[in-house]
Design an enzyme around this catalytic site. Structure first.
Site, PDB file in Angstrom:
ATOM      1  N   SER A 144       0.856  -1.196   0.000  1.00  0.00           N
ATOM      2  CA  SER A 144       0.000   0.000   0.000  1.00  0.00           C
ATOM      3  C   SER A 144       0.886   1.238   0.000  1.00  0.00           C
ATOM      4  O   SER A 144       2.008   1.213   0.536  1.00  0.00           O
ATOM      5  CB  SER A 144      -0.872   0.011   1.256  1.00  0.00           C
ATOM      6  OG  SER A 144      -1.539   1.258   1.382  1.00  0.00           O
ATOM      7  N   TYR A 158      -1.637  -0.775  10.294  1.00  0.00           N
ATOM      8  CA  TYR A 158      -1.809  -1.264   8.915  1.00  0.00           C
ATOM      9  C   TYR A 158      -0.638  -0.814   8.050  1.00  0.00           C
ATOM     10  O   TYR A 158      -0.056  -1.615   7.298  1.00  0.00           O
ATOM     11  CB  TYR A 158      -3.133  -0.728   8.377  1.00  0.00           C
ATOM     12  CG  TYR A 158      -3.347  -0.900   6.896  1.00  0.00           C
ATOM     13  CD1 TYR A 158      -3.812  -2.113   6.379  1.00  0.00           C
ATOM     14  CD2 TYR A 158      -3.108   0.149   6.003  1.00  0.00           C
ATOM     15  CE1 TYR A 158      -4.022  -2.263   5.009  1.00  0.00           C
ATOM     16  CE2 TYR A 158      -3.321   0.008   4.647  1.00  0.00           C
ATOM     17  CZ  TYR A 158      -3.771  -1.199   4.148  1.00  0.00           C
ATOM     18  OH  TYR A 158      -3.980  -1.345   2.802  1.00  0.00           O
TER      19      TYR A 158
HETATM   20  P1  NAP Z   1     -11.456  -5.774   0.364  1.00  0.00           P
HETATM   21  O1  NAP Z   1     -12.326  -5.222  -0.705  1.00  0.00           O
HETATM   22  O2  NAP Z   1     -11.818  -5.559   1.801  1.00  0.00           O
HETATM   23  O3  NAP Z   1     -11.253  -7.338   0.100  1.00  0.00           O
HETATM   24  C1  NAP Z   1     -10.416  -8.068   0.960  1.00  0.00           C
HETATM   25  C2  NAP Z   1     -10.318  -9.482   0.463  1.00  0.00           C
HETATM   26  O4  NAP Z   1      -9.406 -10.193   1.311  1.00  0.00           O
HETATM   27  C3  NAP Z   1     -11.637 -10.241   0.528  1.00  0.00           C
HETATM   28  O5  NAP Z   1     -11.663 -11.137  -0.541  1.00  0.00           O
HETATM   29  C4  NAP Z   1     -11.541 -10.970   1.871  1.00  0.00           C
HETATM   30  O6  NAP Z   1     -12.328 -12.161   1.942  1.00  0.00           O
HETATM   31  C5  NAP Z   1     -10.071 -11.323   1.875  1.00  0.00           C
HETATM   32  N1  NAP Z   1      -9.529 -11.581   3.211  1.00  0.00           N
HETATM   33  C6  NAP Z   1      -9.561 -10.769   4.299  1.00  0.00           C
HETATM   34  N2  NAP Z   1      -8.963 -11.367   5.330  1.00  0.00           N
HETATM   35  C7  NAP Z   1      -8.545 -12.579   4.901  1.00  0.00           C
HETATM   36  C8  NAP Z   1      -7.887 -13.663   5.499  1.00  0.00           C
HETATM   37  N3  NAP Z   1      -7.492 -13.631   6.773  1.00  0.00           N
HETATM   38  N4  NAP Z   1      -7.650 -14.766   4.745  1.00  0.00           N
HETATM   39  C9  NAP Z   1      -8.025 -14.812   3.459  1.00  0.00           C
HETATM   40  N5  NAP Z   1      -8.653 -13.814   2.824  1.00  0.00           N
HETATM   41  C10 NAP Z   1      -8.916 -12.712   3.540  1.00  0.00           C
HETATM   42  O7  NAP Z   1      -9.954  -5.211   0.220  1.00  0.00           O
HETATM   43  P2  NAP Z   1      -9.193  -4.505  -1.000  1.00  0.00           P
HETATM   44  O8  NAP Z   1      -9.357  -3.048  -0.866  1.00  0.00           O
HETATM   45  O9  NAP Z   1      -9.503  -5.173  -2.278  1.00  0.00           O
HETATM   46  O10 NAP Z   1      -7.677  -4.810  -0.577  1.00  0.00           O
HETATM   47  C11 NAP Z   1      -6.910  -5.830  -1.169  1.00  0.00           C
HETATM   48  C12 NAP Z   1      -5.465  -5.562  -0.821  1.00  0.00           C
HETATM   49  O11 NAP Z   1      -5.097  -4.277  -1.310  1.00  0.00           O
HETATM   50  C13 NAP Z   1      -5.175  -5.543   0.678  1.00  0.00           C
HETATM   51  O12 NAP Z   1      -3.919  -6.137   0.949  1.00  0.00           O
HETATM   52  C14 NAP Z   1      -5.145  -4.064   1.009  1.00  0.00           C
HETATM   53  O13 NAP Z   1      -4.363  -3.786   2.141  1.00  0.00           O
HETATM   54  C15 NAP Z   1      -4.525  -3.522  -0.265  1.00  0.00           C
HETATM   55  N6  NAP Z   1      -4.786  -2.097  -0.487  1.00  0.00           N
HETATM   56  C16 NAP Z   1      -6.053  -1.622  -0.672  1.00  0.00           C
HETATM   57  C17 NAP Z   1      -6.248  -0.257  -0.856  1.00  0.00           C
HETATM   58  C18 NAP Z   1      -7.610   0.349  -1.068  1.00  0.00           C
HETATM   59  O14 NAP Z   1      -7.730   1.592  -1.041  1.00  0.00           O
HETATM   60  N7  NAP Z   1      -8.646  -0.413  -1.279  1.00  0.00           N
HETATM   61  C19 NAP Z   1      -5.151   0.605  -0.838  1.00  0.00           C
HETATM   62  C20 NAP Z   1      -3.888   0.090  -0.647  1.00  0.00           C
HETATM   63  C21 NAP Z   1      -3.711  -1.261  -0.476  1.00  0.00           C
HETATM   64  P3  NAP Z   1     -13.910 -12.110   2.359  1.00  0.00           P
HETATM   65  O15 NAP Z   1     -14.626 -11.587   1.139  1.00  0.00           O
HETATM   66  O16 NAP Z   1     -14.255 -13.523   2.638  1.00  0.00           O
HETATM   67  O17 NAP Z   1     -14.010 -11.197   3.515  1.00  0.00           O
END
Ligand code: NAP
Length: 249
Positions: A144, A158
């Site tokens: 991130s 985080y």
């Molecule tokens: P999201 O929409 O909340 O989706 C998270 C995903 O991870 C879901 O599929 C969830 O499964 C799964 N997950 C959560 N905990 C888990 C665990 N313990 N074991 C296996 N799967 C798990 O998140 P996102 O925004 O797409 O983020 C994806 C990645 O990008 C993360 O690493 C996040 O830190 C990074 N990121 C996101 C942003 C942003 O602005 N969105 C920015 C920077 C970095 P369920 O559906 O079953 O809950």
């Protein structure tokens, strides 16, 4: 099996992971993706991929639990030879200051965001490394922009967990560079997914997006493009690299 082999994507049921699963299937990978608890979303993503002619295998597996990770990788073997891993699953919790953080919360965030990617990387190396008879492969870690910015007043825990993901990328890339495995990292900025709800601010992208240098938040599909490029042979001379997909932030 897809023409590009098999990719395991952690957290493929929603957000960036789901967009990456869909794009990977279109690019010829057989996709095995994990999810934590949202089986409805996982089924929907798998059905979309299958309807478009791809292969998808959703597996409920908590990346923070070693036995679950071992089962995820063993299950993916039914699709063929593993060629790629996307360490995408990650969590954050309610916005707060460091002086409000508890050990329980720190441990939850760190086991999912740090222990998880390490455990998955271990399983991938055991299968892909030429040291163990494998044919090589590629790993992309999803960190991130927070690892550079620190997320003050929101979630320094985080941000610190993503700092560890950056260091995992650098160290593992050098460790396995001579074993046929490239390890790279994508650092998204403010991306429009459900993760911001966990922080207690579902409208965070609307609030912060317009203040970004590019004037908006990003879409999960824009992050998926960078991930798929780093996985592909088009990135054959990149390892230990960081691609910021953060609108200039
Ligand atoms: P999201 O929409 O909340 O989706 C998270 C995903 O991870 C879901 O599929 C969830 O499964 C799964 N997950 C959560 N905990 C888990 C665990 N313990 N074991 C296996 N799967 C798990 O998140 P996102 O925004 O797409 O983020 C994806 C990645 O990008 C993360 O690493 C996040 O830190 C990074 N990121 C996101 C942003 C942003 O602005 N969105 C920015 C920077 C970095 P369920 O559906 O079953 O809950």
């Amino acid at each position: 099996m897809g023409g590009n082999g098999v990719v395991i994507i952690t957290g493929g049921s929603r957000g960036i992971g789901a967009a990456t699963a869909r794009l990977a299937a279109r690019r010829g990978y057989a996709v095995c993706f994990s999810f934590h608890s949202d089986s409805v979303s996982a089924r929907t993503v798998a059905e979309e991929i299958e309807a478009a002619g791809g292969t998808a295998l959703p597996v409920r597996a908590d990346v923070a639990v070693e036995a679950d990770v071992e089962r995820l990788f063993a299950t993916a073997e039914s699709l063929g030879t593993l060629t790629a891993l996307v360490n995408n699953a990650g969590v954050l919790e309610r916005q707060c200051r460091v002086d409000e953080l508890t050990a329980d919360r720190l441990n939850r965030v760190l086991t999912t965001n740090v222990t998880g990617p390490f455990l998955c990387a271990r399983q991938a190396v055991l299968r892909m490394s030429t040291r163990y008879g494998g044919s090589g492969g590629a790993i992309v870690n999803v960190s991130s922009a927070a690892s550079r910015l620190g997320s003050p007043g929101e979630y320094v825990d985080y941000a610190a967990s993503k700092g560890a993901v950056d260091t995992l990328t650098t160290g593992l890339a050098l460790e396995v560079a001579g074993e046929g495995i490239r390890v790279n990292c994508v650092r998204p900025g403010i991306i429009d997914t459900g993760i911001h709800r966990s922080g207690g601010e579902p409208g965070r992208v609307d609030r912060i997006g317009p203040t970004q240098p590019l004037g908006r938040g990003g879409r999960p599909e824009e992050v998926a493009e960078a991930i798929l490029w780093l996985l592909s042979d088009a990135a054959s001379y990149s390892t230990g690299a960081f691609v910021d997909v953060s609108g200039g932030r």
